[in-house]
Motif scaffolding. Structure first.
Motif, PDB file in Angstrom:
ATOM      1  N   VAL A  84       0.834  -1.201   0.000  1.00 49.12           N
ATOM      2  CA  VAL A  84       0.000   0.000   0.000  1.00 49.12           C
ATOM      3  C   VAL A  84       0.871   1.253   0.000  1.00 49.12           C
ATOM      4  CG1 VAL A  84      -1.624   1.354   1.386  1.00 49.12           C
ATOM      5  CG2 VAL A  84      -2.008  -1.092   1.055  1.00 49.12           C
ATOM      6  N   ALA A  85       1.931   1.235   0.817  1.00 49.69           N
ATOM      7  CA  ALA A  85       2.819   2.396   0.904  1.00 49.69           C
ATOM      8  C   ALA A  85       3.553   2.637  -0.409  1.00 49.69           C
ATOM      9  CB  ALA A  85       3.815   2.203   2.042  1.00 49.69           C
ATOM     10  N   VAL A  86       4.054   1.572  -1.029  1.00 55.38           N
ATOM     11  CA  VAL A  86       4.762   1.718  -2.306  1.00 55.38           C
ATOM     12  C   VAL A  86       3.822   2.272  -3.367  1.00 55.38           C
ATOM     13  CG1 VAL A  86       5.926   0.481  -4.162  1.00 55.38           C
ATOM     14  CG2 VAL A  86       6.461  -0.066  -1.784  1.00 55.38           C
ATOM     15  N   ALA A  87       2.630   1.705  -3.457  1.00 60.35           N
ATOM     16  CA  ALA A  87       1.660   2.177  -4.451  1.00 60.35           C
ATOM     17  C   ALA A  87       1.288   3.634  -4.202  1.00 60.35           C
ATOM     18  CB  ALA A  87       0.414   1.295  -4.429  1.00 60.35           C
ATOM     19  N   THR A  88       1.098   3.993  -2.937  1.00 55.41           N
ATOM     20  CA  THR A  88       0.743   5.363  -2.586  1.00 55.41           C
ATOM     21  C   THR A  88       1.863   6.333  -2.941  1.00 55.41           C
ATOM     22  OG1 THR A  88      -0.647   4.596  -0.760  1.00 55.41           O
ATOM     23  CG2 THR A  88       0.075   6.890  -0.692  1.00 55.41           C
ATOM     24  N   GLY A  89       3.082   5.995  -2.536  1.00 58.26           N
ATOM     25  CA  GLY A  89       4.207   6.877  -2.796  1.00 58.26           C
ATOM     26  C   GLY A  89       4.486   7.067  -4.273  1.00 58.26           C
ATOM     27  N   LEU A  90       4.439   5.974  -5.040  1.00 58.15           N
ATOM     28  CA  LEU A  90       4.724   6.071  -6.472  1.00 58.15           C
ATOM     29  C   LEU A  90       3.613   6.795  -7.220  1.00 58.15           C
ATOM     30  CD1 LEU A  90       6.272   2.585  -7.233  1.00 58.15           C
ATOM     31  CD2 LEU A  90       7.446   4.758  -6.821  1.00 58.15           C
ATOM     32  N   GLU A 125       6.369   5.002   6.417  1.00 59.92           N
ATOM     33  CA  GLU A 125       6.422   5.471   7.798  1.00 59.92           C
ATOM     34  C   GLU A 125       5.025   5.813   8.316  1.00 59.92           C
ATOM     35  OE1 GLU A 125       8.838   8.745  10.525  1.00 59.92           O
ATOM     36  OE2 GLU A 125       8.788   8.990   8.344  1.00 59.92           O
ATOM     37  N   GLN A 126       4.220   6.466   7.486  1.00 58.16           N
ATOM     38  CA  GLN A 126       2.870   6.843   7.901  1.00 58.16           C
ATOM     39  C   GLN A 126       1.986   5.631   8.147  1.00 58.16           C
ATOM     40  OE1 GLN A 126       1.663   9.420   4.700  1.00 58.16           O
ATOM     41  NE2 GLN A 126       3.072  11.056   5.301  1.00 58.16           N
ATOM     42  N   TRP A 127       1.982   4.679   7.209  1.00 57.06           N
ATOM     43  CA  TRP A 127       1.125   3.501   7.349  1.00 57.06           C
ATOM     44  C   TRP A 127       1.592   2.608   8.492  1.00 57.06           C
ATOM     45  CZ3 TRP A 127      -3.576   2.527   6.267  1.00 57.06           C
ATOM     46  CH2 TRP A 127      -4.197   3.134   5.176  1.00 57.06           C
ATOM     47  N   TYR A 128       2.900   2.459   8.640  1.00 52.48           N
ATOM     48  CA  TYR A 128       3.437   1.636   9.718  1.00 52.48           C
ATOM     49  C   TYR A 128       3.066   2.234  11.073  1.00 52.48           C
ATOM     50  CZ  TYR A 128       6.978  -0.871  12.509  1.00 52.48           C
ATOM     51  OH  TYR A 128       7.633  -1.635  13.436  1.00 52.48           O
ATOM     52  N   GLY A 129       3.139   3.548  11.179  1.00 52.22           N
ATOM     53  CA  GLY A 129       2.771   4.207  12.419  1.00 52.22           C
ATOM     54  C   GLY A 129       1.302   4.005  12.766  1.00 52.22           C
ATOM     55  N   ARG A 130       0.427   4.106  11.776  1.00 54.89           N
ATOM     56  CA  ARG A 130      -1.002   3.907  12.008  1.00 54.89           C
ATOM     57  C   ARG A 130      -1.305   2.471  12.416  1.00 54.89           C
ATOM     58  NH1 ARG A 130      -3.987   6.506   6.819  1.00 54.89           N
ATOM     59  NH2 ARG A 130      -5.773   5.472   7.802  1.00 54.89           N
ATOM     60  N   TRP A 131      -0.688   1.533  11.721  1.00 50.60           N
ATOM     61  CA  TRP A 131      -0.903   0.102  12.001  1.00 50.60           C
ATOM     62  C   TRP A 131      -0.377  -0.257  13.386  1.00 50.60           C
ATOM     63  CZ3 TRP A 131       3.103  -3.735  12.151  1.00 50.60           C
ATOM     64  CH2 TRP A 131       2.654  -5.062  12.140  1.00 50.60           C
ATOM     65  N   ARG A 132       0.789   0.253  13.727  1.00 49.28           N
ATOM     66  CA  ARG A 132       1.391  -0.042  15.025  1.00 49.28           C
ATOM     67  C   ARG A 132       0.561   0.577  16.155  1.00 49.28           C
ATOM     68  NH1 ARG A 132       7.689   1.289  15.741  1.00 49.28           N
ATOM     69  NH2 ARG A 132       6.860   3.384  15.425  1.00 49.28           N
ATOM     70  N   ALA A 133       0.065   1.792  15.947  1.00 49.54           N
ATOM     71  CA  ALA A 133      -0.755   2.452  16.967  1.00 49.54           C
ATOM     72  C   ALA A 133      -2.052   1.699  17.216  1.00 49.54           C
ATOM     73  CB  ALA A 133      -1.051   3.892  16.560  1.00 49.54           C
TER      74      ALA A 133
END
Length: 288
Positions: free
Chosen positions: A119-125, A209-217
């Protein structure tokens, strides 16, 4: 954190290849490493066997902090799922691995990490390259070239020490005559508005970083943090008839109808049952 037999990619002239200039490691560190952020270090090496292999070894030796990022300009032994080889010309793509240690998330939820990375790769690209991307379960990045869906990237997650190393490979500037197989693709072939790898890498790592932070929280709850819904919305596998090639040389045919709370692909089989698939190779049998 530099792996054996690898040197900083910025040694020598940055303008040795005007079409495919090397990454600027110092600028990447300035833009990504900050107090309170996820990324603890960014290392760029000219050539290595596998960034995943190197980072797994460093983590096992206690030499990698969470948020360590290892980028290679070229990989001689890059691997995808099922030990498939991933090869590409030097400086033609993004080849990197990150070390994550989600200690507060139950290990049973760690299977979401490659999907989260997708998801992060697709979003960033999508933001930085202006390319419409889709995800093939569990970890392929798809782009459209000449009206045809093609694989332009992949993700590989491996357990390492008390965490996970997640590796990403994306074809950026590969030309048609450089593709490893005819059905592969690249951002350039998909009409990217930018193929400058520095901003592309930054965009991907910031989204991660954004998605990992949300998932971890959310304690790894993919539904609560919106990851499950977002992955499903961008997953090209859902709604298609597929063949799942499972361990033990078993194959299951059916329609991919959902991604469940554990990140498994749920198939509505020809026998009228719903079967979750947690590991296997998925073949799309017809267009969506």
């Amino acid at each position: 954190m530099t792996p054996h037999d690898a040197s900083d990619a910025n040694n020598g002239s940055r303008w040795s290849d005007l079409e495919r200039p090397p990454l600027n490691a110092a600028a990447l560190r300035r833009g990504l490493v900050r107090e309170g952020g996820l990324w603890s270090g960014v290392e760029v090496v000219r050539r290595t066997g596998s960034t995943n292999g190197d980072l797994v070894a460093l983590a096992a030796a206690g030499k990698a902090a969470e948020g360590a990022v290892l980028v290679a300009e070229e990989q001689s032994a890059g691997r995808g799922r099922l030990d498939r080889q991933w090869t590409a010309p030097a400086r033609s793509g993004l080849f990197f691995s990150v070390f994550l240690r989600p200690a507060e998330v139950p290990v049973t939820h760690w299977g979401w990490l490659p999907l989260l990375t997708g998801v992060a790769v697709a979003t960033g690209l999508s933001r930085a390259a202006g390319v419409d991307t889709a995800l093939k379960w569990p970890n392929d990045l798809l782009v459209t070239v000449g009206g045809e869906e093609r694989k332009a990237g992949g993700i590989l997650a491996e357990r390492a020490a008390d965490g996970v190393v997640v590796g990403v490979g994306v074809n950026v500037t590969l030309r048609a005559d450089e593709l490893p197989v005819p059905h592969a693709g690249s951002l350039a072939l998909a009409g990217a508005v930018s193929t400058d790898r520095d901003p592309l890498l930054r965009a991907v790592l910031r989204a991660l970083e954004q998605w990992y932070g949300r998932w971890r929280a959310a304690g790894g709850d993919a539904s609560a943090c919106g990851l499950q819904e977002t992955y499903a919305a961008g997953c090209a596998t859902l709604g298609r008839r597929v063949r799942a090639e499972l361990p033990g040389e078993r194959a299951v045919f059916g329609e991919a109808v959902a991604v469940d709370g554990d990140g498994r692909l749920v198939l509505a089989t020809e026998e009228g049952v719903r079967e979750p698939v947690g590991a296997g190779d998925i073949v799309h049998l017809r267009p969506a």
